[in-house]
Scaffold this active site. Structure first.
Site, mmCIF file in Angstrom:
data_model
loop_
_atom_site.group_PDB
_atom_site.id
_atom_site.type_symbol
_atom_site.label_atom_id
_atom_site.label_comp_id
_atom_site.label_asym_id
_atom_site.label_seq_id
_atom_site.Cartn_x
_atom_site.Cartn_y
_atom_site.Cartn_z
ATOM 1 N N THR A 1 0.854 -1.192 0.000
ATOM 2 C CA THR A 1 0.000 0.000 0.000
ATOM 3 C C THR A 1 0.889 1.240 0.000
ATOM 4 O O THR A 1 0.651 2.193 -0.752
ATOM 5 C CB THR A 1 -0.942 -0.021 1.216
ATOM 6 O OG1 THR A 1 -1.598 -1.286 1.243
ATOM 7 C CG2 THR A 1 -1.991 1.078 1.134
ATOM 8 N N HIS B 1 -10.340 -1.023 4.428
ATOM 9 C CA HIS B 1 -9.182 -0.773 3.565
ATOM 10 C C HIS B 1 -9.762 -0.464 2.182
ATOM 11 O O HIS B 1 -9.665 -1.271 1.248
ATOM 12 C CB HIS B 1 -8.302 -2.033 3.544
ATOM 13 C CG HIS B 1 -6.921 -1.833 3.030
ATOM 14 N ND1 HIS B 1 -6.499 -0.685 2.395
ATOM 15 C CD2 HIS B 1 -5.832 -2.665 3.039
ATOM 16 C CE1 HIS B 1 -5.226 -0.821 2.048
ATOM 17 N NE2 HIS B 1 -4.809 -2.009 2.431
ATOM 18 N N ARG C 1 -2.234 5.161 7.235
ATOM 19 C CA ARG C 1 -2.486 3.787 7.665
ATOM 20 C C ARG C 1 -2.270 3.759 9.164
ATOM 21 O O ARG C 1 -1.251 4.231 9.668
ATOM 22 C CB ARG C 1 -1.559 2.802 6.969
ATOM 23 C CG ARG C 1 -1.579 1.458 7.676
ATOM 24 C CD ARG C 1 -0.896 0.383 6.926
ATOM 25 N NE ARG C 1 -1.668 -0.001 5.753
ATOM 26 C CZ ARG C 1 -1.551 -1.197 5.174
ATOM 27 N NH1 ARG C 1 -0.717 -2.091 5.651
ATOM 28 N NH2 ARG C 1 -2.257 -1.498 4.118
HETATM 29 C C1 NCD Z 1 -3.520 -6.140 3.706
HETATM 30 C C2 NCD Z 1 -3.728 -5.212 4.883
HETATM 31 O O1 NCD Z 1 -2.816 -4.471 5.273
HETATM 32 O O2 NCD Z 1 -4.838 -5.222 5.385
HETATM 33 N N1 NCD Z 1 -2.322 -5.897 3.006
HETATM 34 C C3 NCD Z 1 -2.289 -4.943 2.034
HETATM 35 O O3 NCD Z 1 -2.638 -3.800 2.253
HETATM 36 N N2 NCD Z 1 -1.945 -5.345 0.812
HETATM 37 C C4 NCD Z 1 -3.682 -7.576 4.071
HETATM 38 C C5 NCD Z 1 -2.854 -8.141 5.164
HETATM 39 O O4 NCD Z 1 -2.001 -7.484 5.753
HETATM 40 O O5 NCD Z 1 -3.051 -9.326 5.436
#
Ligand code: NCD
Length: 360
Positions: A93, A175, A142
């Site tokens: 991300t 997300h 995040r």
């Molecule tokens: C996900 C998350 O951070 O929720 N990863 C991501 O953003 N690609 C999934 C995960 O961490 O399992």
């Protein structure tokens, strides 16, 4: 830090009341001039928006293939700056947002740990975010706390410098930009099969704490005749709020722990990892639930067109040798994240039409 912050940080008056309002009743708060301004949760996206963004992402992908196209993209937003406030671990991300910003010509600042920001001195995360708004034009965050991005958008929208906030993951809650890239990936994988409408999608793993599957489930209301299979051990069942939402919107879903049984039925299988970082003691969750792992032997059981997705990072949910199979879409999915996030940022800063104009 937890106790210290509890002593130094103040309550934001009105926030608790705002947070209680159902999401679909406060969509307007995150909009400006009839357009989405802050991206906080998946319920903000309707079909028109999703189709528009997927098309825009396709165009950005095509432009980015050639030097002259890359040059055009880089000249769209050189006057804009973004802040990546990622204090929960992230690889994809973070990098896809960062590279999306770069490809549109933006400059990017980052904070990746509260130990290097003034939060260590007892500043609240909300004040920290407000500080970013003094220097940049976009915040992408995040955070391990559910509702964090919403709270920062709520704080900024009442300040003298309201700038857009994009939620790059808010605890086990949502997300939304992952859901956008998942939709974009699914639509692309099903290009020759009429897109996502009418498809059967299995979501597998920790559905209880997985924010990716939660946000993706919300988006299913935008597609016709989709059937969902929630495949998980009993302890990781999808939560009631999502199931109620699906019922309200007439979306068919089934819950099962029979992973092998759903393999031949699914047009797409969305694998997830166990989110043990949300456990009181992450090391206490030692069980890996092998009955819910996708193994090479399963390749013979899935349909020829089945798309295998995973938001990544992977632990043991998918055997590495499965990567070679053309139906393994997760590495393509990762790249889709960069294109759809570029499209989203272009939309937020209203240069989307400039991109589409190149193709008119
Ligand atoms: C996900 C998350 O951070 O929720 N990863 C991501 O953003 N690609 C999934 C995960 O961490 O399992």
């Amino acid at each position: 830090m937890g106790t210290y912050a509890a002593q130094t940080q103040q309550e934001f008056e009105g926030w608790d009341e705002f947070y209680q309002i159902p999401n679909d009743e406060k969509l307007e708060f995150f909009m400006r001039d009839g357009r989405i301004f802050d991206v906080i949760y998946a319920q903000q996206f309707d079909r028109g928006f999703l189709d528009y963004l997927c098309n825009l992402a396709d165009k950005i992908r095509l432009l980015a293939k050639v030097k002259v196209g890359q040059h055009k993209l880089r000249h769209l937003l050189p006057h804009k700056k973004a802040m990546l406030y990622f204090i929960q671990p992230s690889t994809r991300t973070f990098l896809s947002f960062q590279n999306a910003c770069y490809s549109l010509g933006m400059s990017v600042s980052e904070i990746r740990s509260t130990t290097t920001s003034s939060e260590v001195k007892g500043e609240s995360p909300e004040d920290t975010i407000r500080t970013f708004a003094s220097y940049v034009d976009l915040i992408i965050s995040r955070h391990s706390q559910a509702g964090f991005a919403e709270k920062t958008a709520w704080v900024l929208n009442q300040s003298h410098r309201p700038i857009p906030v994009l939620n790059g993951g808010s605890g086990p809650d949502q997300h939304p930009t992952q859901a956008l890239l998942d939709i974009y990936t699914l639509e692309r994988e099903f290009t020759r099969l009429g897109g996502l409408d009418g498809k059967t999608i299995a979501m597998v793993g920790d559905l209880k704490r997985g924010r990716t599957v939660r946000s993706l489930s919300y988006l299913m209301k935008n597609y016709r005749d989709v059937t969902l299979y929630f495949v998980s051990p009993e302890v990781f069942r999808m939560q009631d709020d999502i199931k109620m939402f699906l019922k309200k919107h007439g979306i068919t879903y089934h819950e099962t722990d029979d992973f092998e049984g759903i393999l031949p039925l699914a047009d797409a299988i969305y694998m997830t990892r166990i989110q043990n970082e949300y456990s009181e003691d992450p090391t206490s969750e030692e069980e890996t639930y092998p009955a819910f792992h996708f193994k090479a032997t399963h390749l013979d059981k899935i349909q020829a067109h089945c798309a295998l997705l995973h938001p990544l990072p992977r632990r043991y949910e998918i055997e590495v040798c499965v990567d070679k199979d053309p139906r393994a879409a997760y590495w393509r999915q990762e790249r889709c994240g960069m294109w759809i996030r570029s499209a989203l940022i272009a939309y937020i800063f209203k240069v989307d039409q400039d991109i589409l104009y190149e193709f008119s």
